[in-house]
Design a protein around this motif. Sequence first.
Motif, PDB file in Angstrom:
ATOM      1  N   GLU A 281      43.125  26.822 -21.769  1.00  0.00           N
ATOM      2  CA  GLU A 281      44.048  27.960 -21.682  1.00  0.00           C
ATOM      3  C   GLU A 281      43.755  28.861 -20.476  1.00  0.00           C
ATOM      4  N   TYR A 282      42.477  29.128 -20.199  1.00  0.00           N
ATOM      5  CA  TYR A 282      42.152  29.998 -19.058  1.00  0.00           C
ATOM      6  C   TYR A 282      42.597  29.359 -17.740  1.00  0.00           C
TER       7      TYR A 282
ATOM      8  N   ILE B 141      45.169  27.274 -17.374  1.00  0.00           N
ATOM      9  CA  ILE B 141      46.630  27.391 -17.328  1.00  0.00           C
ATOM     10  C   ILE B 141      47.016  28.781 -16.829  1.00  0.00           C
ATOM     11  N   ASP B 142      46.313  29.811 -17.289  1.00  0.00           N
ATOM     12  CA  ASP B 142      46.568  31.176 -16.811  1.00  0.00           C
ATOM     13  C   ASP B 142      46.340  31.280 -15.304  1.00  0.00           C
ATOM     14  N   LEU B 143      45.260  30.671 -14.819  1.00  0.00           N
ATOM     15  CA  LEU B 143      44.959  30.699 -13.382  1.00  0.00           C
ATOM     16  C   LEU B 143      46.012  29.962 -12.570  1.00  0.00           C
TER      17      LEU B 143
ATOM     18  N   GLU C 241      49.171  29.632 -13.365  1.00  0.00           N
ATOM     19  CA  GLU C 241      50.350  30.509 -13.330  1.00  0.00           C
ATOM     20  C   GLU C 241      50.190  31.588 -12.254  1.00  0.00           C
ATOM     21  N   GLN C 242      49.004  32.183 -12.175  1.00  0.00           N
ATOM     22  CA  GLN C 242      48.753  33.264 -11.220  1.00  0.00           C
ATOM     23  C   GLN C 242      48.713  32.772  -9.778  1.00  0.00           C
ATOM     24  N   ASN C 243      48.117  31.613  -9.553  1.00  0.00           N
ATOM     25  CA  ASN C 243      47.859  31.154  -8.187  1.00  0.00           C
ATOM     26  C   ASN C 243      48.919  30.227  -7.603  1.00  0.00           C
TER      27      ASN C 243
ATOM     28  N   LYS D  27      55.237  28.224 -14.148  1.00  0.00           N
ATOM     29  CA  LYS D  27      55.222  28.691 -15.527  1.00  0.00           C
ATOM     30  C   LYS D  27      54.526  27.638 -16.368  1.00  0.00           C
ATOM     31  N   ARG D  28      53.844  28.084 -17.394  1.00  0.00           N
ATOM     32  CA  ARG D  28      53.112  27.147 -18.258  1.00  0.00           C
ATOM     33  C   ARG D  28      54.031  26.081 -18.839  1.00  0.00           C
TER      34      ARG D  28
ATOM     35  N   TYR E 228      50.693  21.609 -20.889  1.00  0.00           N
ATOM     36  CA  TYR E 228      51.230  22.571 -21.860  1.00  0.00           C
ATOM     37  C   TYR E 228      52.281  21.913 -22.742  1.00  0.00           C
TER      38      TYR E 228
END
Length: 104
Positions: free
Chosen positions: A73-74, A76-78, A80-82, A86-87, A93
């Motif tokens: 999960e962490y 996937i968040d990175l 999305e940010q970089n 979208k997930r 996902y």
Amino acid sequence: MKPVKSNSTYPNLPQRLFWDFDFDKLDWDKSYRTVIERVIERGTKTEWTEMTRYYGKNLIKSTLKNEINYLPEYAIDLVEQNFGLKRTQLKCYKKKQSRHQHWL
């Protein structure tokens, strides 16, 4: 999709990310999916930059959307940010959402 050739014969990434491979014999072009997955999961910001320089954003995005089956999960968040994805665009996902999980 083939990796974009850079001016370097291989990316400047640390051996610690590939502890289970013979680092000196690693084929960076054929193993792009593994390299991208490892750097996203365990790499530093500098290593992300080096991965992007070597492979290019288009290959990384395509690999994330179509080939990588699992990311925590962490990570996937990175992503999305970089990478501005979208997930819901990521194969990992979609795969996670399609698994039936216990209701408890």
